[in-house]
Scaffold this motif. Structure first.
Motif, short mmCIF file in Angstrom:
data_model
loop_
_atom_site.label_atom_id
_atom_site.label_comp_id
_atom_site.label_asym_id
_atom_site.label_seq_id
_atom_site.Cartn_x
_atom_site.Cartn_y
_atom_site.Cartn_z
N LEU A 159 -12.57 0.01 -0.68
CA LEU A 159 -11.41 0.75 -0.21
C LEU A 159 -10.71 1.46 -1.35
O LEU A 159 -10.61 0.93 -2.47
CB LEU A 159 -10.41 -0.20 0.47
N SER A 160 -10.20 2.64 -1.07
CA SER A 160 -9.44 3.38 -2.08
C SER A 160 -8.00 2.89 -2.12
O SER A 160 -7.54 2.17 -1.22
CB SER A 160 -9.44 4.88 -1.73
N TYR A 161 -7.29 3.33 -3.14
CA TYR A 161 -5.86 3.03 -3.25
C TYR A 161 -5.13 3.53 -2.00
O TYR A 161 -4.28 2.85 -1.44
CB TYR A 161 -5.29 3.71 -4.50
N TRP A 162 -5.49 4.75 -1.53
CA TRP A 162 -4.82 5.35 -0.38
C TRP A 162 -5.06 4.53 0.89
O TRP A 162 -4.16 4.33 1.70
CB TRP A 162 -5.31 6.79 -0.16
N GLU A 163 -6.28 4.10 1.06
CA GLU A 163 -6.62 3.32 2.25
C GLU A 163 -5.88 1.98 2.26
O GLU A 163 -5.34 1.56 3.29
CB GLU A 163 -8.14 3.09 2.30
N LEU A 164 -5.87 1.33 1.12
CA LEU A 164 -5.15 0.06 1.02
C LEU A 164 -3.65 0.26 1.26
O LEU A 164 -3.03 -0.51 2.00
CB LEU A 164 -5.37 -0.57 -0.36
N LYS A 165 -3.08 1.32 0.67
CA LYS A 165 -1.64 1.57 0.78
C LYS A 165 -1.23 1.89 2.21
O LYS A 165 -0.27 1.33 2.74
CB LYS A 165 -1.25 2.74 -0.14
N ASN A 166 -1.98 2.79 2.87
CA ASN A 166 -1.54 3.28 4.17
C ASN A 166 -1.89 2.36 5.34
O ASN A 166 -1.18 2.32 6.33
CB ASN A 166 -2.11 4.67 4.44
N TRP A 167 -2.99 1.62 5.22
CA TRP A 167 -3.41 0.81 6.35
C TRP A 167 -3.20 -0.69 6.16
O TRP A 167 -2.93 -1.40 7.12
CB TRP A 167 -4.90 1.07 6.66
N PHE A 168 -3.30 -1.18 4.93
CA PHE A 168 -3.37 -2.63 4.75
C PHE A 168 -2.30 -3.22 3.84
O PHE A 168 -2.39 -4.37 3.44
CB PHE A 168 -4.76 -3.02 4.22
N THR A 169 -1.27 -2.45 3.52
CA THR A 169 -0.17 -2.95 2.69
C THR A 169 1.12 -2.97 3.51
O THR A 169 1.36 -2.05 4.30
CB THR A 169 0.02 -2.06 1.45
N ASN A 170 1.91 -4.03 3.31
CA ASN A 170 3.19 -4.17 4.03
C ASN A 170 3.03 -4.09 5.54
O ASN A 170 3.82 -3.44 6.23
CB ASN A 170 4.21 -3.12 3.55
N VAL A 171 2.01 -4.75 6.06
CA VAL A 171 1.78 -4.76 7.52
C VAL A 171 2.71 -5.78 8.16
O VAL A 171 2.74 -6.95 7.76
CB VAL A 171 0.31 -5.09 7.84
N ASP A 172 3.47 -5.33 9.13
CA ASP A 172 4.39 -6.25 9.82
C ASP A 172 3.68 -7.00 10.95
O ASP A 172 3.77 -8.22 11.05
CB ASP A 172 5.58 -5.47 10.38
N TYR A 173 2.99 -6.25 11.81
CA TYR A 173 2.36 -6.87 12.98
C TYR A 173 0.91 -6.39 13.09
O TYR A 173 0.65 -5.19 13.11
CB TYR A 173 3.11 -6.50 14.26
N THR A 174 0.01 -7.35 13.16
CA THR A 174 -1.40 -7.03 13.39
C THR A 174 -1.80 -7.59 14.75
O THR A 174 -1.62 -8.78 15.02
CB THR A 174 -2.30 -7.64 12.29
#
Length: 370
Positions: free
Chosen positions: A3-18
């Motif tokens: 995963l790129s930095y962008w992918e990690l940042k936008n999709w998988f960082t600071n996730v409230d509800y999955t």
């Protein structure tokens, strides 16, 4: 997967509800969470290209139970439980219609019918004798009689000449319903990732670590909306139930409109335009059909074709256009399981084959556990 930095940042960082599962329950859960938490980061994970279980594979019945099905439920549930279940299904259908709109889901209020094979004289007489009682207990909810005896006007064969009619049943277009739900989820800034399977999860107390095949991420809350695939989550309270379905090619002059039930809900059919969709038959081989594997079996498919030929479309030629299956979630009780599994993990499952009716409500209840 790298995963790129962008992918990690936008999709998988600071996730409230999955939310796990992008079917009727999962997307209603996400939309309800968005209503309650306008700025939250909401991620939906789906194992299939499309919702994997039954949400895009069901027959499109806007129903709450045939008369024989309700009477069967009364053998294993209290009267209060059965009435409460019917009320939930009815309220769920109204919630679905309100959220998506009748035009978007192609809502057609043709009414529903129950057929009785000639050899099931006992079942027919039992249902007819119980119509006044069931109508009485349902009157506070529907403000009118739900079930009535009618003469068969469709030209079915090898059945009792009388059908039981329910004016409150309708048809919907399952594909349109799910497309509209997906559109609303995307418009509500809900992130949806397909072909993602959770391999494990761990509730850490202040958040949940979620492992996919290639990497893991953290989320504040984890909500399962996986219905037929929830056996291990619920320690066996939910069992998978495969439903096999077929649809015919268009039939010239088809004069069948509505939703139809046979044999305590184990068989069901409807028109889609001038085609017939027919499904069911898991009661022929419960053991084989208690599975999460998609597919068809000869015993069920032969029975479906036999019903088409000898009951539904007698003296008419027809061709089978397509066959498929879906996975439902059932159990010893028809009551859905909406519960907290641990500090930050929740589930809304066991819809009992009534996902269209009850899914929107269960999604809302699941979101409201937070």
């Amino acid at each position: 997967m790298e995963l790129s930095y962008w992918e990690l940042k936008n999709w998988f960082t600071n996730v409230d509800y999955t939310i796990v599962g992008s079917g009727i329950v999962g997307l209603h859960t996400a939309l309800r969470l968005r209503e309650r938490f306008p700025t939250a980061k909401i991620l939906v994970l789906e194992r299939g290209i499309l919702p994997q279980g039954a949400s895009t594979k069901n027959a499109g019945f806007a129903c709450f139970g045939s008369l024989s099905e309700i009477l069967e439920d009364l053998k294993t549930h209290t009267e209060e439980d059965v009435i409460a279940l019917i009320e939930k299904r009815w309220k769920g259908l109204q919630l679905l219609r309100k959220r998506l709109g009748d035009q978007a889901i192609d809502f057609k209020p043709h009414g529903g019918y129950e057929l009785f094979l000639k050899e099931d004289e006992f079942g027919f007489n039992d249902c007819i004798s119980k119509i006044p009682f069931i109508n009485e207990v349902l009157k506070p909810l529907f403000k009118a009689d739900v079930f009535a005896k009618e003469v068969d006007r469709f030209g079915f064969e090898n059945i009792n000449e009388y059908l039981i009619f329910n004016p409150f049943e309708a048809q919907i277009d399952t594909g349109n319903m799910m497309q509209e739900l997906l559109k609303q989820a995307v418009a509500a800034d809900i992130l949806i990732l397909n072909q993602q399977t959770i391999t494990s999860y761990s509730d850490l107390g202040n958040k949940v670590e979620v492992a996919l095949h290639d990497f893991s991420f953290k989320t504040q809350k984890l909500l399962f909306a996986t219905n037929g695939f929830a056996e291990s989550l619920t320690k066996g309270a939910v069992k998978p139930a495969r439903a096999q379905v077929l649809i015919t090619e268009p039939i010239d002059g088809l004069d069948i409109k509505g939703t139809f039930h046979l044999d305590r809900g184990y068989y069901y059919f409807r028109n889609i335009g001038n085609r017939i969709l027919l499904g069911g038959g898991r009661n022929l081989d419960f053991e084989t059909e208690t599975t999460t594997e998609f597919g068809q079996t000869k015993i069920v498919q032969n029975k479906l074709e036999d019903l088409l030929k000898n009951v539904i479309l007698p003296n008419q030629s027809f061709q089978i256009a397509h066959r498929w299956s879906g996975i439902m979630g059932i159990g010893n009780s028809k009551n859905p399981v909406v519960s907290q599994l641990s500090e930050n993990v929740f589930c809304g499952v066991r819809l009992g084959g009534m996902g269209v009716a009850i899914g929107s409500l269960i999604g809302t209840e699941l979101a409201d556990l937070i």
